[in-house]
Motif scaffolding. Structure first.
Motif, PDB file in Angstrom:
ATOM      1  N   LEU A 273     -14.756  14.377 -62.261  1.00 10.56           N
ATOM      2  CA  LEU A 273     -15.497  13.142 -62.459  1.00 10.56           C
ATOM      3  C   LEU A 273     -14.523  11.861 -62.943  1.00 10.56           C
ATOM      4  N   ARG A 274     -13.609  12.285 -63.534  1.00  9.90           N
ATOM      5  CA  ARG A 274     -12.705  11.286 -63.828  1.00  9.90           C
ATOM      6  C   ARG A 274     -11.814  10.819 -62.737  1.00  9.90           C
ATOM      7  N   ARG A 275     -11.050  11.634 -62.113  1.00  8.17           N
ATOM      8  CA  ARG A 275     -10.608  11.445 -60.989  1.00  8.17           C
ATOM      9  C   ARG A 275     -11.396  10.702 -59.749  1.00  8.17           C
ATOM     10  N   ALA A 276     -12.564  11.109 -59.477  1.00 10.49           N
ATOM     11  CA  ALA A 276     -13.276  10.456 -58.503  1.00 10.49           C
ATOM     12  C   ALA A 276     -13.462   9.131 -59.006  1.00 10.49           C
ATOM     13  N   ARG A 277     -14.172   8.818 -60.170  1.00  8.55           N
ATOM     14  CA  ARG A 277     -14.083   7.356 -60.610  1.00  8.55           C
ATOM     15  C   ARG A 277     -12.731   6.426 -60.269  1.00  8.55           C
TER      16      ARG A 277
ATOM     17  N   ALA B 254     -13.213   3.387 -36.776  1.00  4.98           N
ATOM     18  CA  ALA B 254     -13.067   4.804 -36.948  1.00  4.98           C
ATOM     19  C   ALA B 254     -12.742   5.431 -38.287  1.00  4.98           C
ATOM     20  N   PHE B 255     -13.456   6.546 -38.475  1.00  4.69           N
ATOM     21  CA  PHE B 255     -13.396   7.283 -39.703  1.00  4.69           C
ATOM     22  C   PHE B 255     -11.603   7.746 -39.997  1.00  4.69           C
ATOM     23  N   ASN B 256     -11.347   7.398 -41.376  1.00  4.51           N
ATOM     24  CA  ASN B 256     -10.012   7.702 -41.578  1.00  4.51           C
ATOM     25  C   ASN B 256     -10.088   9.146 -42.424  1.00  4.51           C
ATOM     26  N   PHE B 257     -10.034  10.130 -41.384  1.00  5.44           N
ATOM     27  CA  PHE B 257     -10.069  11.484 -42.108  1.00  5.44           C
ATOM     28  C   PHE B 257      -8.590  11.908 -42.799  1.00  5.44           C
ATOM     29  N   GLN B 258      -7.867  11.315 -42.463  1.00  6.63           N
ATOM     30  CA  GLN B 258      -6.692  11.577 -43.113  1.00  6.63           C
ATOM     31  C   GLN B 258      -6.625  11.310 -44.556  1.00  6.63           C
ATOM     32  N   TYR B 259      -7.251   9.931 -44.721  1.00  7.61           N
ATOM     33  CA  TYR B 259      -7.501   9.578 -46.192  1.00  7.61           C
ATOM     34  C   TYR B 259      -8.426  10.433 -46.930  1.00  7.61           C
ATOM     35  N   LEU B 260      -9.352  10.994 -46.424  1.00 12.51           N
ATOM     36  CA  LEU B 260     -10.332  11.675 -46.949  1.00 12.51           C
ATOM     37  C   LEU B 260      -9.834  13.078 -47.361  1.00 12.51           C
ATOM     38  N   GLY B 261      -8.925  13.508 -46.701  1.00 13.54           N
ATOM     39  CA  GLY B 261      -8.385  14.738 -46.769  1.00 13.54           C
ATOM     40  C   GLY B 261      -7.220  14.808 -48.128  1.00 13.54           C
ATOM     41  N   THR B 262      -6.710  13.468 -48.312  1.00 11.48           N
ATOM     42  CA  THR B 262      -5.688  13.423 -49.288  1.00 11.48           C
ATOM     43  C   THR B 262      -5.997  13.702 -50.620  1.00 11.48           C
ATOM     44  N   HIS B 263      -5.077  14.445 -51.444  1.00  9.73           N
ATOM     45  CA  HIS B 263      -5.564  14.829 -52.933  1.00  9.73           C
ATOM     46  C   HIS B 263      -5.344  13.526 -53.718  1.00  9.73           C
ATOM     47  N   TRP B 264      -5.363  13.637 -55.067  1.00  3.88           N
ATOM     48  CA  TRP B 264      -5.283  12.654 -55.856  1.00  3.88           C
ATOM     49  C   TRP B 264      -3.790  12.712 -56.419  1.00  3.88           C
ATOM     50  N   ASP B 265      -2.814  12.401 -55.492  1.00  2.50           N
ATOM     51  CA  ASP B 265      -1.564  12.498 -55.821  1.00  2.50           C
ATOM     52  C   ASP B 265      -0.899  11.013 -55.343  1.00  2.50           C
ATOM     53  N   ALA B 266      -0.201  10.365 -56.132  1.00  5.85           N
ATOM     54  CA  ALA B 266       0.405   8.830 -55.732  1.00  5.85           C
ATOM     55  C   ALA B 266       1.165   8.802 -54.362  1.00  5.85           C
TER      56      ALA B 266
END
Length: 555
Positions: free
Chosen positions: A370-374, A301-313
């Motif tokens: 792009l830096r964060r995406a990589r 099942a797709f993990n949409f909670q992960y997809l929606g999480t911002h770049w934050d530790a």
């Protein structure tokens, strides 16, 4: 097509391949155009399969290519056993499946069971036959409220905005009953309480399994069953795609959907080669999502909670821990995804401030994005479970946020509210070459305009450049494949005393460190660098982990 004509299985077969597979989403109209009409098709996708093999993915998921009026980019299906002429023919589908298997790639097709097109034969006949037609029981037809039935049967709203009901006209021209459509009016919802609907989809499953497909991505998997009596919702404050934590939303995440998937699992298990089902189930918690992947239901099942999480530790660690913990009791793999055809590409999401959701209308800071995406990609691919890659993300493509209104085709763009109507930005055809009328997408241009800057982001421009995003993906997928334990298991071991803003975890013989802050962080080097999203140097056992950077280590 009968089972003895099925395409051969992939050349390399592994037990429970889906537990750690990297699956690449092809959005057919925007991947590759084989006949030069400006629209991607199956012939184009087939021609690019060697690229996907060389990229290093395990399977290809194809968004809908069925016969459709294309009111919602093919998610309004008129015939589930036919290919829309814009994409090709059944022979093209057969050829694609066979070629993919010969290259060692599995094929997952999109299945749309919540609703059909209003041009589906059942629905057209239901309208033509008028009130009393037995075919109306296969959908949700209801009389309206009010003195003359002029009001919708309940207060449900469409995900795309506006009422979830449309009134019909009777064959004699008088106003008739209403029908339910949780999405566009051209997408009437099936009534899954009717046995003919269940029988039809079991037949559709077998048709495509006999063709040789390796599984199905199930669209709106949480929406098939509606609460008895179709009661009013009463409030529209919650996110429309999500159910409530107890399954109380009357049209999403009802407990009755699970009986459907248990019956489908029996069919999948009849076929050799470990055919799978993948749920697109928008649920409010990963615990609710886990219900869809119990041992006798679907596989992923797709993990949409992960997809929606911002770049934050802190936020990422919480969703990683919660996801892994939710999947352990049902013995299912976690899945990880950063982008798909319904949300702003993560390169653009991460270029903007947190809190803007997954539909973002501004370019933000492209270099930062792009830096964060990589970095996010290396983090995702280091986690146990299965990962999904959306076409073009391996090129670092951003969303196209400045498309002219006159070229947009997303149906929610033309309705109030809903999903904001800006999904076209992630659906622009991808670039293959530095030059050409559509950067190699096809000889006849592209159905959505591509930015001129995409020439430099094309496959041709990035191939062989050790600093390119494409080569980063190729290297990461090669390391993941070579280190077979990287996607396996259900646990990570968090390293103690990681600096604030840094995620650091260990797997067998492997460590991942990800700096989500905007500043470099001094750390002890845990081993030998395998791969890094930006350049790093070590000295005397220590190193500076650059801002917004992930590093893989061999230990």
């Amino acid at each position: 097509m009968t089972q003895h004509l099925a395409a051969p299985a992939p050349a390399h077969v592994s037990t429970e391949w889906w537990r750690n597979a990297v699956i690449y989403q092809v959005y057919p109209r925007s991947f590759a155009d084989g006949n030069g009409d400006g629209m991607g098709d199956l012939a184009g996708a087939r021609s690019r399969l060697p690229y996907l093999r060389d990229l290093g993915v395990d399977a290809v998921w194809l968004s809908p290519f069925y016969a459709s009026p294309q009111a919602d980019a093919g998610y309004d299906v008129a015939d589930y056993r036919a290919i829309d002429p814009m994409f090709g023919t059944l022979l093209d589908a057969d050829g694609l499946i066979r070629d993919a298997h010969a290259l060692g790639l599995r094929v997952i097709t999109d299945l749309v069971p919540n609703h059909s097109s209003d041009q589906h034969d059942w629905f057209k006949r239901a309208l033509a036959e008028g009130p009393g037609s037995a075919l109306r029981d296969r959908y949700h037809f209801r009389p309206g409220k009010g003195a003359d039935g002029e009001l919708p049967p309940n207060d449900w709203e469409s995900v795309f905005g506006g009422p979830a009901w449309t009134r019909t006209s009777n064959p004699d021209g008088t106003d008739g009953d209403w029908y339910l459509h949780l999405f566009a009016p051209e997408q009437p919802d099936f009534n899954w309480e009717h046995p003919a609907v269940a029988d039809e989809f079991r037949s559709i499953l077998r048709f495509w399994l006999d063709m040789g497909v390796d599984g199905f991505r199930i669209d709106v998997a949480h929406g098939l069953v509606k609460a008895e009596g179709l009661p009013d919702l009463g409030s529209h404050d919650q996110l429309k795609l999500l159910g409530s934590s107890d399954g109380g939303t009357p049209f999403f995440d009802q407990d009755g959907v699970h009986a459907i998937y248990r019956s489908w699992r029996k069919i999948l298990d009849e076929y050799p080669g470990e055919r799978i089902g993948v749920a697109e189930a928008w649920t409010p918690t990963v615990e609710r999502t886990a219900n869809y992947v119990r041992p006798d239901e679907l596989h992923q099942a797709f993990n949409f909670q992960y997809l929606g999480t911002h770049w934050d530790a802190a936020a990422l660690r919480e969703v990683i821990d919660t996801s892994l913990a939710a999947m352990r009791p049902v013995d299912a793999p976690a899945t990880w995804v950063l982008s798909n055809h319904d949300v702003t590409r993560h390169t653009t999401r991460f270029a903007n401030p947190a809190g803007l959701g997954t539909q973002i209308r501004t370019a933000g800071d492209p270099e930062l994005g792009l830096r964060r995406a990589r970095a996010a990609t290396l983090l995702m691919l280091a986690l146990p479970g299965s990962a999904y890659v959306y076409q073009g993300e391996e090129l670092g493509l951003p969303d196209v946020t400045d498309l002219p209104d006159e070229v947009r085709q997303d149906p929610s763009f033309f309705r109030a509210a809903g999903q904001d109507g800006f999904r076209d930005g992630c659906r622009v055809p991808i670039p293959w070459t530095v030059e050409g009328p559509s950067y190699g997408f096809g000889s006849g241009g592209s159905w959505l305009p591509q930015p001129a800057s995409w020439a430099g982001l094309s496959v041709e421009a990035q191939t062989g450049d050790p600093h390119s995003t494409l080569e980063l993906y190729r290297s990461a997928l090669a390391v993941r494949r070579d280190r077979t334990g990287l996607g396996a298991g259900t646990d990570v071991t968090w390293l103690p005393d990681a600096p604030a803003g840094v995620l650091a975890f260990a797997r067998e013989g492997f460590v991942c460190t990800a700096n989500t802050t905007g500043e470099p962080v001094r750390m002890a080097a845990p081993g030998r660098v395998l791969l890094a999203s930006t350049e790093v140097t070590c000295d005397d056992g220590e190193f500076d982990l650059p801002a917004d950077t992930t590093v893989w280590w061999a230990v």
